[in-house]
Design a protein around this motif. Structure first.
Motif, mmCIF file in Angstrom:
data_model
loop_
_atom_site.group_PDB
_atom_site.id
_atom_site.type_symbol
_atom_site.label_atom_id
_atom_site.label_comp_id
_atom_site.label_asym_id
_atom_site.label_seq_id
_atom_site.Cartn_x
_atom_site.Cartn_y
_atom_site.Cartn_z
ATOM 1 N N TYR A 1 0.885 -1.179 0.036
ATOM 2 C CA TYR A 1 -0.044 0.088 -0.055
ATOM 3 C C TYR A 1 0.667 1.391 0.143
ATOM 4 C CZ TYR A 1 -2.550 3.558 2.214
ATOM 5 O OH TYR A 1 -2.934 5.160 2.504
ATOM 6 N N ARG B 1 -3.856 9.883 -5.518
ATOM 7 C CA ARG B 1 -4.195 10.554 -6.413
ATOM 8 C C ARG B 1 -5.081 11.778 -5.943
ATOM 9 N NH1 ARG B 1 -3.533 13.463 -10.854
ATOM 10 N NH2 ARG B 1 -5.818 13.984 -11.798
ATOM 11 N N HIS B 2 -5.880 11.211 -4.729
ATOM 12 C CA HIS B 2 -6.719 12.180 -3.676
ATOM 13 C C HIS B 2 -5.894 13.320 -3.165
ATOM 14 C CE1 HIS B 2 -9.996 13.527 -1.389
ATOM 15 N NE2 HIS B 2 -9.136 13.269 -0.203
ATOM 16 N N TYR C 1 -5.367 5.288 -5.279
ATOM 17 C CA TYR C 1 -6.469 6.201 -4.957
ATOM 18 C C TYR C 1 -6.164 7.221 -3.943
ATOM 19 C CZ TYR C 1 -10.769 8.029 -3.286
ATOM 20 O OH TYR C 1 -11.921 8.892 -2.779
ATOM 21 N N VAL C 2 -5.507 6.809 -2.697
ATOM 22 C CA VAL C 2 -5.140 7.757 -1.873
ATOM 23 C C VAL C 2 -4.223 8.977 -2.387
ATOM 24 C CG1 VAL C 2 -3.979 8.154 0.195
ATOM 25 C CG2 VAL C 2 -5.700 6.274 -0.059
ATOM 26 N N VAL D 1 -4.468 -0.675 -5.528
ATOM 27 C CA VAL D 1 -5.535 0.164 -5.945
ATOM 28 C C VAL D 1 -5.905 1.271 -4.746
ATOM 29 C CG1 VAL D 1 -7.833 0.210 -6.747
ATOM 30 C CG2 VAL D 1 -6.393 -1.519 -7.643
ATOM 31 N N LEU D 2 -5.950 0.691 -3.621
ATOM 32 C CA LEU D 2 -6.405 1.653 -2.583
ATOM 33 C C LEU D 2 -5.212 2.746 -2.308
ATOM 34 C CD1 LEU D 2 -8.059 2.504 -0.214
ATOM 35 C CD2 LEU D 2 -6.482 1.182 1.350
ATOM 36 N N ASP E 1 -4.738 15.618 -5.964
ATOM 37 C CA ASP E 1 -6.056 16.684 -6.428
ATOM 38 C C ASP E 1 -6.164 17.727 -5.260
ATOM 39 O OD1 ASP E 1 -6.434 15.309 -8.569
ATOM 40 O OD2 ASP E 1 -8.187 13.992 -7.615
#
Length: 347
Positions: free
Chosen positions: A88, A147-148, A144-145, A140-141, A151
């Motif tokens: 992760y 990318r968040h 996502y973190v 994947v998690l 952003d």
């Protein structure tokens, strides 16, 4: 925070009843724990102390230790769950080579599955492949973190840029209200006085005051234009009287407004200097972006006279601007007689 996490996992690894929560791979006949098993346990927990700073290195050590622990078929251990956190962490915090790391991870897993199978694992290939699929959501998690988080940083930078633009507009309005009013009054009074005073006595002095005031107003309006709505570097180069070519290897619009403004000023100073010492000759402007900085270079052609930069305090003022952001400026003649201005601006 990470060192405390590593310490916590290390301590839990030696709590007997926590061993049942560990991961098992291959279902090989167990062998008793020995000194090497202790080394592998620590190698799976201690690297978590650097999981966000050096996530790839953390995964390399933890993953290798986990694989050896499984291949040697040591008893179940809570420390084996750290491989999940290491996977992760790479997806969430690794800045470069994530695709290469993912491919390497899959290849290493395939090698481990082959080794475990050769060692007599009763698990069939489908079971081993299923374990790999269980690990993929961790990646994947993490992605996502990451990318968040990116952003959120971009959103914050846009908010800062908007606030800076609003403050710049407010300063421009105040400058206009205060300075322009007084300078205009001086020009009007000088013009009126020149009409009624004896030309041979006060005419030349009043004419000088009037001319100076008008030039000051013109320069002030240009400054206010920049404050209210800063132009892009491309606009600056295209509208500049000095012929120049621009090579942009980066889009600066996503950067903080302060960085954009300082980069704009570097190009502006370089072009002004070129117009002064190499009038009419084509100047090269290059803007590129590194991992954590922006690099701006303005090069005058051969035949440039050596001199300080224009714009008030010249090179000293430019160094102050860039230095305020932790960057650096260099300005030096080239072997062919030209002149090069280079600035590195941290982002």
């Amino acid at each position: 925070m990470d060192p405390l996490l590593a310490a916590a996992f290390t301590a839990l690894a030696f709590v007997p009843w926590m061993a049942t929560m560990g991961s098992q791979f291959g279902d090989l006949p167990q062998r008793p724990a020995d000194a090497f098993a202790l080394v592998l346990v620590l190698a799976q927990t201690v690297p978590l102390a650097v999981r966000t700073r050096w996530p790839a290195a953390c995964l390399a050590v933890v993953g290798t230790s986990w694989a050896l622990y499984q291949a040697f078929a040591y008893p179940p251990q809570f420390s084996t769950v750290t491989v999940y956190l290491a996977i992760y962490s790479v997806a969430a915090h690794q800045r470069r080579f994530r695709a290469a790391i993912a491919i390497t991870l899959v290849a290493a897993y395939a090698v481990l599955a082959l080794i475990v199978h050769r060692l007599g694992s009763p698990s069939d290939p489908a079971d081993l492949a299923g374990f790999a699929l269980m690990l993929s959501p961790l990646w994947v998690l993490g992605a996502y973190v990451r990318r968040h988080r990116a952003d959120e940083v971009a959103r914050r930078q846009r908010a800062e840029a908007a606030a800076t633009a609003e403050e710049r507009a407010r300063i421009a309005r105040e400058l206009h209200d205060v300075v322009t009013h007084h300078v205009t009054a001086i020009v009007v009074q000088a013009d009126a006085a020149r009409m009624v005073a004896a030309p041979e006595v006060a005419g030349p002095a009043l004419a000088t005051i009037e001319d100076t005031g008008r030039r000051a107003l013109s320069e002030l309006r240009a400054l206010l234009d920049v404050l209210e709505e800063p132009r892009s570097i491309r606009d600056l180069v295209e509208r500049n009287a000095q012929p120049a070519t621009l090579v942009e290897d980066a889009d600066l619009r996503s950067l903080p407004a302060t960085v954009q403004l300082v980069a704009y000023r570097v190009v502006q100073e370089g072009l002004t200097n070129a117009a002064k010492y190499a009038a009419g000759q084509r100047t090269a402007v290059r803007v590129s972006r590194g991992e954590d900085d922006v690099r701006v270079e303005v090069t005058n052609p051969a035949g440039t006279a050596i001199g300080g930069l224009s714009g008030g305090r010249g090179l000293s003022g430019l160094r102050d601007r860039v230095g305020a952001l932790g960057g650096s400026v260099s300005a030096a003649p080239l072997p062919d007689g030209g002149f090069r201005l280079h600035a590195r601006i941290p982002t």
